[in-house]
Every structure is written in structure tokens, then in C-alpha cells.
Design an enzyme around this catalytic site. Structure first.
Site, PDB file in Angstrom:
ATOM      1  N   LYS A   1     -25.832 -66.936  40.546  1.00  0.00           N
ATOM      2  CA  LYS A   1     -25.883 -65.492  40.272  1.00  0.00           C
ATOM      3  C   LYS A   1     -26.072 -65.279  38.777  1.00  0.00           C
ATOM      4  O   LYS A   1     -25.258 -65.730  37.959  1.00  0.00           O
ATOM      5  CB  LYS A   1     -24.610 -64.802  40.768  1.00  0.00           C
ATOM      6  CG  LYS A   1     -24.710 -63.282  40.664  1.00  0.00           C
ATOM      7  CD  LYS A   1     -23.665 -62.619  41.511  1.00  0.00           C
ATOM      8  CE  LYS A   1     -23.735 -61.103  41.441  1.00  0.00           C
ATOM      9  NZ  LYS A   1     -22.690 -60.480  42.256  1.00  0.00           N
TER      10      LYS A   1
ATOM     11  N   ASN B   1     -20.877 -68.169  40.090  1.00  0.00           N
ATOM     12  CA  ASN B   1     -20.773 -67.005  39.224  1.00  0.00           C
ATOM     13  C   ASN B   1     -20.826 -67.489  37.774  1.00  0.00           C
ATOM     14  O   ASN B   1     -19.829 -67.950  37.230  1.00  0.00           O
ATOM     15  CB  ASN B   1     -19.480 -66.234  39.507  1.00  0.00           C
ATOM     16  CG  ASN B   1     -19.385 -64.972  38.666  1.00  0.00           C
ATOM     17  OD1 ASN B   1     -20.121 -64.806  37.692  1.00  0.00           O
ATOM     18  ND2 ASN B   1     -18.482 -64.080  39.031  1.00  0.00           N
TER      19      ASN B   1
ATOM     20  N   CYS C   1     -20.264 -63.132  35.142  1.00  0.00           N
ATOM     21  CA  CYS C   1     -19.299 -62.053  34.937  1.00  0.00           C
ATOM     22  C   CYS C   1     -19.356 -61.652  33.459  1.00  0.00           C
ATOM     23  O   CYS C   1     -19.245 -62.513  32.585  1.00  0.00           O
ATOM     24  CB  CYS C   1     -17.889 -62.497  35.316  1.00  0.00           C
ATOM     25  SG  CYS C   1     -16.671 -61.204  34.975  1.00  0.00           S
TER      26      CYS C   1
ATOM     27  N   SER D   1     -21.072 -52.089  45.310  1.00  0.00           N
ATOM     28  CA  SER D   1     -20.367 -50.804  45.126  1.00  0.00           C
ATOM     29  C   SER D   1     -20.436 -49.921  46.367  1.00  0.00           C
ATOM     30  O   SER D   1     -19.462 -49.249  46.702  1.00  0.00           O
ATOM     31  CB  SER D   1     -20.955 -50.046  43.933  1.00  0.00           C
ATOM     32  OG  SER D   1     -20.732 -50.778  42.762  1.00  0.00           O
TER      33      SER D   1
ATOM     34  N   ASN E   1     -25.787 -59.696  38.223  1.00  0.00           N
ATOM     35  CA  ASN E   1     -24.384 -59.294  38.077  1.00  0.00           C
ATOM     36  C   ASN E   1     -24.363 -57.973  37.296  1.00  0.00           C
ATOM     37  O   ASN E   1     -25.415 -57.403  36.993  1.00  0.00           O
ATOM     38  CB  ASN E   1     -23.596 -60.395  37.361  1.00  0.00           C
ATOM     39  CG  ASN E   1     -22.114 -60.392  37.741  1.00  0.00           C
ATOM     40  OD1 ASN E   1     -21.485 -59.337  37.788  1.00  0.00           O
ATOM     41  ND2 ASN E   1     -21.557 -61.557  37.992  1.00  0.00           N
ATOM     42  N   THR E   2     -23.201 -57.484  36.960  1.00  0.00           N
ATOM     43  CA  THR E   2     -23.092 -56.166  36.336  1.00  0.00           C
ATOM     44  C   THR E   2     -23.605 -56.163  34.894  1.00  0.00           C
ATOM     45  O   THR E   2     -23.699 -57.204  34.247  1.00  0.00           O
ATOM     46  CB  THR E   2     -21.622 -55.701  36.362  1.00  0.00           C
ATOM     47  OG1 THR E   2     -20.817 -56.741  35.809  1.00  0.00           O
ATOM     48  CG2 THR E   2     -21.167 -55.407  37.781  1.00  0.00           C
TER      49      THR E   2
ATOM     50  N   GLY F   1     -23.575 -50.003  40.625  1.00  0.00           N
ATOM     51  CA  GLY F   1     -23.908 -48.730  41.254  1.00  0.00           C
ATOM     52  C   GLY F   1     -25.316 -48.269  40.898  1.00  0.00           C
ATOM     53  O   GLY F   1     -26.070 -48.988  40.233  1.00  0.00           O
TER      54      GLY F   1
ATOM     55  N   LEU G   1     -11.656 -61.334  36.885  1.00  0.00           N
ATOM     56  CA  LEU G   1     -11.661 -62.462  37.844  1.00  0.00           C
ATOM     57  C   LEU G   1     -10.307 -62.706  38.508  1.00  0.00           C
ATOM     58  O   LEU G   1      -9.857 -63.855  38.624  1.00  0.00           O
ATOM     59  CB  LEU G   1     -12.145 -63.755  37.157  1.00  0.00           C
ATOM     60  CG  LEU G   1     -13.524 -63.696  36.532  1.00  0.00           C
ATOM     61  CD1 LEU G   1     -13.420 -63.646  35.016  1.00  0.00           C
ATOM     62  CD2 LEU G   1     -14.362 -64.886  36.934  1.00  0.00           C
TER      63      LEU G   1
ATOM     64  N   GLY H   1     -26.949 -51.888  42.645  1.00  0.00           N
ATOM     65  CA  GLY H   1     -27.231 -50.473  42.903  1.00  0.00           C
ATOM     66  C   GLY H   1     -27.837 -50.156  44.255  1.00  0.00           C
ATOM     67  O   GLY H   1     -28.350 -49.057  44.450  1.00  0.00           O
TER      68      GLY H   1
HETATM   69  O1  RRO Z   1     -13.684 -59.899  38.393  1.00  0.00           O
HETATM   70  C1  RRO Z   1     -14.454 -59.276  37.646  1.00  0.00           C
HETATM   71  O2  RRO Z   1     -14.033 -58.603  36.683  1.00  0.00           O
HETATM   72  C2  RRO Z   1     -15.907 -59.304  37.795  1.00  0.00           C
HETATM   73  C3  RRO Z   1     -16.628 -60.414  38.161  1.00  0.00           C
HETATM   74 BR1  RRO Z   1     -15.824 -62.000  38.669  1.00  0.00          BR
HETATM   75  C4  RRO Z   1     -18.057 -60.380  38.166  1.00  0.00           C
HETATM   76  O3  RRO Z   1     -18.756 -61.351  38.449  1.00  0.00           O
HETATM   77  N1  RRO Z   1     -18.631 -59.227  37.778  1.00  0.00           N
HETATM   78  C5  RRO Z   1     -17.933 -58.139  37.433  1.00  0.00           C
HETATM   79  O4  RRO Z   1     -18.532 -57.106  37.096  1.00  0.00           O
HETATM   80  N2  RRO Z   1     -16.569 -58.183  37.457  1.00  0.00           N
END
Ligand code: RRO
Length: 318
Positions: free
Chosen positions: A180, A142, A145, A281, A207-208, A232, A86, A259
Site C-alpha cells: 500500500k 502498510n 501511514c 471512510s 493511503n491517506t 474521504g 496504528l 474517497g
Molecule cells: O492508524 C492510523 O493512524 C492510520 C494508519 Br495505520 C494508516 O495506514 N493510515 C492512516 O491514515 N491512519
């Protein structure tokens, strides 16, 4: 003459591809996802000019934050793992960048909404940041993360806390609030429903995905933070399933992310239930924001469908 013809073609394309999400008019259903090219006003405007329907900033918090130690990103065959941590200048320093983005994106025809992604540790922090960034057309919270202790998914895996944050935002902030969601939970629908019940205007999924890579020569984890979040192509099927599940239970719009790099990915995400899609990505090549909308446009024309008819189509096919 050439210019006039091009403008006319653009207007027709935007009429066919236009979507309204939580009251915001987008010329097409693509958006720049948070975290990529969203740290400065100038880069947000550059992406808007490339053809995206909306832009979302890098996630902004209450204080400046440097982020995790390098390496903070690793590229694999199937995507990326990041643990940026972040990094951001804090909301009071970012306000001028947001204003640059608003001025530049607002001057485009059609204008491109600017959404501020924000993170906090409590409902009060979210509200303070949003009040400091009030020129935003909407806020994306958010709460997802995957590698930020005290923030992000530490907050967003608790439906009660998500509800409190959304209620506080809705009480004090008068533009749309999107949430999110993290896929790193047993049941994403439970958190989505908590957000909806508390007044969220839309959810974004996903999110990821928590992930890790190890250097086999040394045995060390590659990322400075040891683990991070995967993005991705590898996560697209995970995102499709999350969006599909959310669409079954939620009434508010779902914005699909994870992705997407081609118009086919975008159409698939919309058929799962997304009203619009975010590209992260794959945004390293900003031409993606003209290729994807034009591919969607050709597809709906060939199928003789309206854009709204592809949203959730997979649910109507049994
Ligand atoms: O900044 C990050 O490391 C980050 C954030 Br804020 C997010 O919401 N999702 C991510 O995979 N990385």
C-alpha cells in the site's frame, strides 16, 4: 423458491462481477479498506456478509500499541482527518481474531478472502508478523501511514527499503504480497516500480494524504497528534491520478483506494487503471458493499462491457 431464485441471481451477479486479483477470487471488485471495521474477526465477517469481495484487517504490528492521544479523528465537510497512530493488539494477540475472520468468511458462498494489513520497522519485523498471521490469504504491507514515526510512510518513502521489505516477504511468505503506497511523495511511480521489481504481487494506492485542521477559537491543532491523514471524497481525485500514473508504468495489478463511496467513484477508479477498489471512510454504512457492486453491474450491463474492459479504459481513450 424465493431463496433459490435469489441464490441463482447472486451467482449470476458474481459471475459477471467476479475478478481474480493475484490469484484470489473475489465475487466483485470491492474490498473493505484497512483501518475501518477491521479490528475484530466478528466485524470483518459482518462486512463480508454485507457483500464485499474481500476484507482487509486493521494494520497489525509486532507489539500492542495504544495509538495517538485523542482526538484522533476529525470530520470536515469534505472527509476526515485521522491520526489514530496504528492502535492494534500486536500480531500474537490478533491471530485469534484473524482465525475467526477466516472461518466466518471462508464459510460464505462464495467465500471472501481475508487480507492482513501489517506494518513493521524492518524487513525482519514484517516477516515475523506475517509468519504469526499465516492463515491470511494475502498480506497488504502498510508502508504508507502518514503519521507514524519509524513505520508507515517513514519506510514507504524510501524505494530501497520498500524493495528490501518486499524481497524478504517474498522469500519467506508464500501468499500474495500487496504494497500500500503513500501519495505523500514526489513520485509514487518510483516506489511502485521498486515494489514491483522486488516481487510485489500488487500495489494499493493510496493511503491517506497528510493534512491538518486548527480550531480557530483556541488556535490549537484539533488532533492530539497535531496532524494526520485525510480520507474521504476530497482525496478521490488525488487517488485517481496516482492510479492513472501507476497503470502507465506497472505490470502488476493496482488496487484503487481513496474517497470511493459510490459505484460511479468505483467505475472511475477502475477506468484509471484499478483492477479492484477498496472502500474505507464510506464503509461506516456497510450497505455500500451491496450498492457499489450492483451499481457497477448495472453500468457494465448497460454499456454491454465485461468488467475487465473498464480497467484502464481512460488510457485507451487518449
Ligand atoms: O492508524 C492510523 O493512524 C492510520 C494508519 Br495505520 C494508516 O495506514 N493510515 C492512516 O491514515 N491512519
Amino acid at each position: 423458491m424465493q431463496d433459490k431464485d435469489n441464490k441463482k441471481a447472486d451467482v449470476q451477479a458474481s459471475e459477471k462481477l467476479g475478478v481474480t486479483i493475484t490469484g484470489l477470487k473475489l465475487a466483485n471488485p470491492t474490498m473493505l479498506a484497512a483501518g475501518v471495521l477491521g479490528s475484530s474477526g466478528a466485524s470483518l465477517v459482518r462486512v463480508a456478509k454485507a457483500g464485499t469481495g474481500a476484507v482487509i484487517t486493521k494494520s497489525i504490528g509486532i507489539e500492542p500499541k495504544e495509538g495517538h492521544h485523542n482526538p484522533s479523528m476529525v470530520e470536515l465537510e469534505c472527509g476526515y482527518i485521522n491520526a489514530m497512530g496504528l492502535p492494534n493488539p500486536g500480531y500474537s494477540n490478533f491471530a485469534k481474531e484473524l482465525q475467526v475472520a477466516k472461518n466466518g468468511c471462508g464459510a460464505l458462498i462464495p467465500s471472501v478472502p481475508v487480507i492482513a494489513s501489517i506494518f513493521g520497522a524492518s524487513p525482519e519485523e514484517f516477516v515475523t508478523i506475517a509468519e504469526g498471521l499465516k492463515v491470511a490469504d494475502a498480506f497488504e504491507l502498510n508502508v504508507s501511514c502518514p503519521h507514524a514515526s519509524g513505520f508507515g510512510a517513514s519506510v514507504g518513502t524510501d524505494p530501497v527499503l520498500v524493495g528490501e521489505i518486499v524481497r524478504a516477504m517474498k522469500k519467506h511468505i508464500h501468499v500474495p504480497v500487496w504494497v500500500k503506497l503513500t501519495p505523500n511523495v514526489t513520485d509514487i511511480v518510483e516506489v511502485g516500480l521498486a515494489a514491483q521489481k522486488s516481487g510485489a504481487d500488487a500495489v494499493c494506492a493510496i493511503n491517506t494524504v497528510r493534512a491538518m485542521a486548527i480550531d480557530i477559537e483556541t488556535g490549537y491543532p484539533i488532533l492530539g497528534n497535531r496532524f494526520g491523514g485525510m480520507s474521504g471524497p476530497a482525496i478521490k481525485p488525488v487517488a485517481i491520478k496516482c492510479v492513472y500514473d501507476l497503470y502507465q508504468y506497472l505490470d502488476i495489478p493496482i488496487i484503487g483506494v481513496g474517497g470511493i463511496s459510490t459505484w460511479r467513484d468505483a467505475v472511475e477508479m477502475m477506468m484509471a487503471g484499478a483492477s479492484a477498489v477498496q472502500i474505507g471512510s464510506a464503509a461506516a454504512d456497510i450497505e455500500v458493499f451491496s450498492r457499489v457492486p450492483s451499481g457497477i453491474g448495472n453500468f457494465i450491463e448497460k454499456k454491454n462491457m465485461r468488467i475487465s474492459e473498464i480497467v484502464g479504459l481512460a488510457h485507451r481513450m487518449g
